[in-house]
Write a protein that holds these residues in place. Structure first.
Motif, PDB file in Angstrom:
ATOM      1  N   GLY A 124       0.811  -1.218   0.000  1.00  0.00           N
ATOM      2  CA  GLY A 124       0.000   0.000   0.000  1.00  0.00           C
ATOM      3  C   GLY A 124       0.842   1.264   0.000  1.00  0.00           C
ATOM      4  O   GLY A 124       0.582   2.210  -0.756  1.00  0.00           O
ATOM      5  N   ILE A 125       1.877   1.282   0.855  1.00  0.00           N
ATOM      6  CA  ILE A 125       2.757   2.451   0.905  1.00  0.00           C
ATOM      7  C   ILE A 125       3.472   2.639  -0.431  1.00  0.00           C
ATOM      8  O   ILE A 125       3.612   3.766  -0.932  1.00  0.00           O
ATOM      9  CB  ILE A 125       3.762   2.297   2.058  1.00  0.00           C
ATOM     10  N   GLY A 126       3.900   1.536  -1.027  1.00  0.00           N
ATOM     11  CA  GLY A 126       4.572   1.637  -2.321  1.00  0.00           C
ATOM     12  C   GLY A 126       3.656   2.189  -3.399  1.00  0.00           C
ATOM     13  O   GLY A 126       4.070   3.010  -4.226  1.00  0.00           O
ATOM     14  N   ALA A 127       2.363   1.754  -3.393  1.00  0.00           N
ATOM     15  CA  ALA A 127       1.415   2.269  -4.386  1.00  0.00           C
ATOM     16  C   ALA A 127       1.170   3.766  -4.202  1.00  0.00           C
ATOM     17  O   ALA A 127       1.083   4.528  -5.178  1.00  0.00           O
ATOM     18  CB  ALA A 127       0.099   1.494  -4.284  1.00  0.00           C
ATOM     19  N   ILE A 128       1.054   4.210  -2.928  1.00  0.00           N
ATOM     20  CA  ILE A 128       0.849   5.636  -2.664  1.00  0.00           C
ATOM     21  C   ILE A 128       2.036   6.455  -3.149  1.00  0.00           C
ATOM     22  O   ILE A 128       1.878   7.498  -3.802  1.00  0.00           O
ATOM     23  CB  ILE A 128       0.599   5.859  -1.158  1.00  0.00           C
ATOM     24  N   LEU A 129       3.238   6.009  -2.847  1.00  0.00           N
ATOM     25  CA  LEU A 129       4.430   6.737  -3.288  1.00  0.00           C
ATOM     26  C   LEU A 129       4.523   6.783  -4.806  1.00  0.00           C
ATOM     27  O   LEU A 129       4.899   7.808  -5.393  1.00  0.00           O
ATOM     28  CB  LEU A 129       5.677   6.074  -2.686  1.00  0.00           C
ATOM     29  N   LEU A 130       4.173   5.659  -5.459  1.00  0.00           N
ATOM     30  CA  LEU A 130       4.209   5.639  -6.917  1.00  0.00           C
ATOM     31  C   LEU A 130       3.188   6.618  -7.499  1.00  0.00           C
ATOM     32  O   LEU A 130       3.467   7.331  -8.476  1.00  0.00           O
ATOM     33  CB  LEU A 130       3.931   4.225  -7.418  1.00  0.00           C
ATOM     34  N   GLY A 131       1.956   6.664  -6.897  1.00  0.00           N
ATOM     35  CA  GLY A 131       0.958   7.618  -7.365  1.00  0.00           C
ATOM     36  C   GLY A 131       1.409   9.060  -7.202  1.00  0.00           C
ATOM     37  O   GLY A 131       1.208   9.898  -8.093  1.00  0.00           O
ATOM     38  N   MET A 132       2.022   9.366  -6.052  1.00  0.00           N
ATOM     39  CA  MET A 132       2.523  10.714  -5.834  1.00  0.00           C
ATOM     40  C   MET A 132       3.594  11.080  -6.847  1.00  0.00           C
ATOM     41  O   MET A 132       3.659  12.220  -7.334  1.00  0.00           O
ATOM     42  CB  MET A 132       3.056  10.831  -4.406  1.00  0.00           C
TER      43      MET A 132
ATOM     44  N   VAL B 206       3.852   9.900  -9.941  1.00  0.00           N
ATOM     45  CA  VAL B 206       3.202  10.133 -11.239  1.00  0.00           C
ATOM     46  C   VAL B 206       2.542  11.502 -11.278  1.00  0.00           C
ATOM     47  O   VAL B 206       2.644  12.240 -12.269  1.00  0.00           O
ATOM     48  CB  VAL B 206       2.185   9.001 -11.513  1.00  0.00           C
ATOM     49  N   VAL B 207       1.825  11.872 -10.184  1.00  0.00           N
ATOM     50  CA  VAL B 207       1.179  13.183 -10.126  1.00  0.00           C
ATOM     51  C   VAL B 207       2.204  14.302 -10.221  1.00  0.00           C
ATOM     52  O   VAL B 207       1.999  15.303 -10.928  1.00  0.00           O
ATOM     53  CB  VAL B 207       0.355  13.298  -8.827  1.00  0.00           C
ATOM     54  N   ALA B 208       3.327  14.155  -9.513  1.00  0.00           N
ATOM     55  CA  ALA B 208       4.369  15.184  -9.569  1.00  0.00           C
ATOM     56  C   ALA B 208       4.921  15.333 -10.983  1.00  0.00           C
ATOM     57  O   ALA B 208       5.168  16.446 -11.462  1.00  0.00           O
ATOM     58  CB  ALA B 208       5.489  14.835  -8.593  1.00  0.00           C
ATOM     59  N   MET B 209       5.092  14.224 -11.689  1.00  0.00           N
ATOM     60  CA  MET B 209       5.602  14.291 -13.066  1.00  0.00           C
ATOM     61  C   MET B 209       4.592  14.984 -13.983  1.00  0.00           C
ATOM     62  O   MET B 209       4.960  15.784 -14.846  1.00  0.00           O
ATOM     63  CB  MET B 209       5.910  12.881 -13.554  1.00  0.00           C
TER      64      MET B 209
ATOM     65  N   VAL C 102       5.127  18.441 -16.116  1.00  0.00           N
ATOM     66  CA  VAL C 102       4.937  18.532 -17.565  1.00  0.00           C
ATOM     67  C   VAL C 102       3.945  19.635 -17.914  1.00  0.00           C
ATOM     68  O   VAL C 102       4.136  20.405 -18.872  1.00  0.00           O
ATOM     69  CB  VAL C 102       4.477  17.162 -18.110  1.00  0.00           C
ATOM     70  N   LYS C 103       2.851  19.742 -17.131  1.00  0.00           N
ATOM     71  CA  LYS C 103       1.840  20.761 -17.389  1.00  0.00           C
ATOM     72  C   LYS C 103       2.417  22.162 -17.212  1.00  0.00           C
ATOM     73  O   LYS C 103       2.166  23.065 -18.030  1.00  0.00           O
ATOM     74  CB  LYS C 103       0.647  20.563 -16.457  1.00  0.00           C
ATOM     75  N   LYS C 104       3.192  22.364 -16.150  1.00  0.00           N
ATOM     76  CA  LYS C 104       3.802  23.674 -15.921  1.00  0.00           C
ATOM     77  C   LYS C 104       4.773  24.029 -17.038  1.00  0.00           C
ATOM     78  O   LYS C 104       4.853  25.183 -17.479  1.00  0.00           O
ATOM     79  CB  LYS C 104       4.516  23.696 -14.575  1.00  0.00           C
ATOM     80  N   LYS C 105       5.500  23.052 -17.519  1.00  0.00           N
ATOM     81  CA  LYS C 105       6.441  23.305 -18.607  1.00  0.00           C
ATOM     82  C   LYS C 105       5.707  23.723 -19.868  1.00  0.00           C
ATOM     83  O   LYS C 105       6.121  24.661 -20.580  1.00  0.00           O
ATOM     84  CB  LYS C 105       7.271  22.051 -18.858  1.00  0.00           C
ATOM     85  N   ALA C 106       4.570  23.034 -20.164  1.00  0.00           N
ATOM     86  CA  ALA C 106       3.786  23.400 -21.348  1.00  0.00           C
ATOM     87  C   ALA C 106       3.212  24.805 -21.210  1.00  0.00           C
ATOM     88  O   ALA C 106       3.204  25.584 -22.178  1.00  0.00           O
ATOM     89  CB  ALA C 106       2.667  22.376 -21.550  1.00  0.00           C
TER      90      ALA C 106
END
Length: 306
Positions: free
Chosen positions: A234-242, A244-247, A251-255
């Motif tokens: 569960g902790i690993g899934a949460i960290l992975l989601g965070m 992905v959201v950060a990436m 990308v959105k800010k760069k665009a």
């Protein structure tokens, strides 16, 4: 040292096949020794029993001219720890749950014990092996320990070879092991986890200590591992989601930044002004407005209006 003391104190007046008890000096207290002298032919045809060791028929003794002397050893609780540390049982994640039992064979003269003793090989087969009964009264009188270890499937047989190797095998029956040659044997149990109060390994002889290593402890450990795996996933899934959201945010800010730069460049090249609610490009005036001569303007005005 035990061999030399046994040979020096062997009673020659005893008949062949009679077991003799050897009393060791005080510095070897805790070690139980029995010895017997046998004819090689009789040993091969009928087998033998000495202490906890049951030798089946068909055994081969190499080399043996006429007689062989068998020495049975029970190293007890204190001296057995030498094998636990010397053979690095803790490195295999095992600990002793029985004393170490040894069966050694030496050459013997026809009329007595050899003056130059050397170890001979006692070889058996898997069909007719040497059986070691650890439930014998000479091994342990603790019936609670026997009952507890009997029900523990993690108990294995360990054979300590003279070359320093250790081999493990299953019990043929509760507290009974088998071997195919002379050597030292013991019962060992898989350790659930290393304990700080256990040093180089020792002999476990109480029923309480044996029960700690087996029984419900294994189930509890597996339950903890399962819960820990779920929480970790569960902790690993949460960290992975965070991550992905950060990436995506990056990308959105760069665009957006690139779009703003593009618009700024276009606005700088072509001025933009607001026409109502619409932004429209505008250009500064560059044409020169026509100017009518004053005289011509006046004459035309007079002629048109009399």
């Amino acid at each position: 040292m035990i061999r030399d003391y046994t040979i020096r104190n062997f009673k020659l007046n005893l008949n062949t096949g009679i077991t003799q008890k050897i009393h060791l000096p005080s510095n070897f207290s805790g070690i139980d020794i029995d010895t017997v002298r046998l004819r090689c032919g009789s040993l091969r045809r009928y087998g033998a029993r000495i202490g906890e060791f049951h030798i089946g028929s068909g055994v081969t003794v190499e080399p043996c001219q006429e007689r062989v002397m068998l020495v049975r050893q029970n190293l007890g609780s204190n001296w057995s720890s030498i094998y636990s540390t010397g053979y690095n049982l803790t490195g295999y994640s095992y600990q002793l749950v029985s004393p170490v039992l040894g069966l050694l064979a030496y050459n013997a003269n026809p009329d007595g014990v050899a003056t130059n003793p050397y170890e001979v090989n006692v070889l058996c087969t898997d069909q007719k092996p040497i059986l070691i009964d650890f439930l014998s009264s000479k091994t342990s009188g603790n019936t609670k320990l026997n009952t507890t270890t009997k029900t523990n499937s993690s108990v294995l047989c360990a054979c300590f070879a003279s070359n320093g190797n250790t081999t493990f095998s299953d019990q043929v029956s509760p507290y009974v092991c088998k071997g195919t040659r002379q050597g030292h044997y013991a019962l060992v149990m898989k350790m659930e986890a290393p304990r700080k109060d256990v040093g180089g390994g020792g002999v476990v002889t109480s029923s309480t200590e044996v029960n700690v290593g087996g029984g419900g402890g294994g189930k509890l450990s597996r339950w903890k591992v399962a819960v820990g795996s779920v929480i970790g996933s569960g902790i690993g899934a949460i960290l992975l989601g965070m991550l992905v959201v950060a990436m995506l945010v990056k990308v959105k800010k760069k665009a957006e930044r690139e779009e703003m730069e593009r618009r700024a460049y276009e606005e700088e090249a072509l001025q933009v002004s607001m026409v109502g609610h619409v932004r429209a490009p505008t250009a500064s005036g560059t044409r020169t407005l026509p100017i009518m001569p004053d005289d011509r303007y006046k004459n035309s005005h007079l002629n048109h209006y009399p």
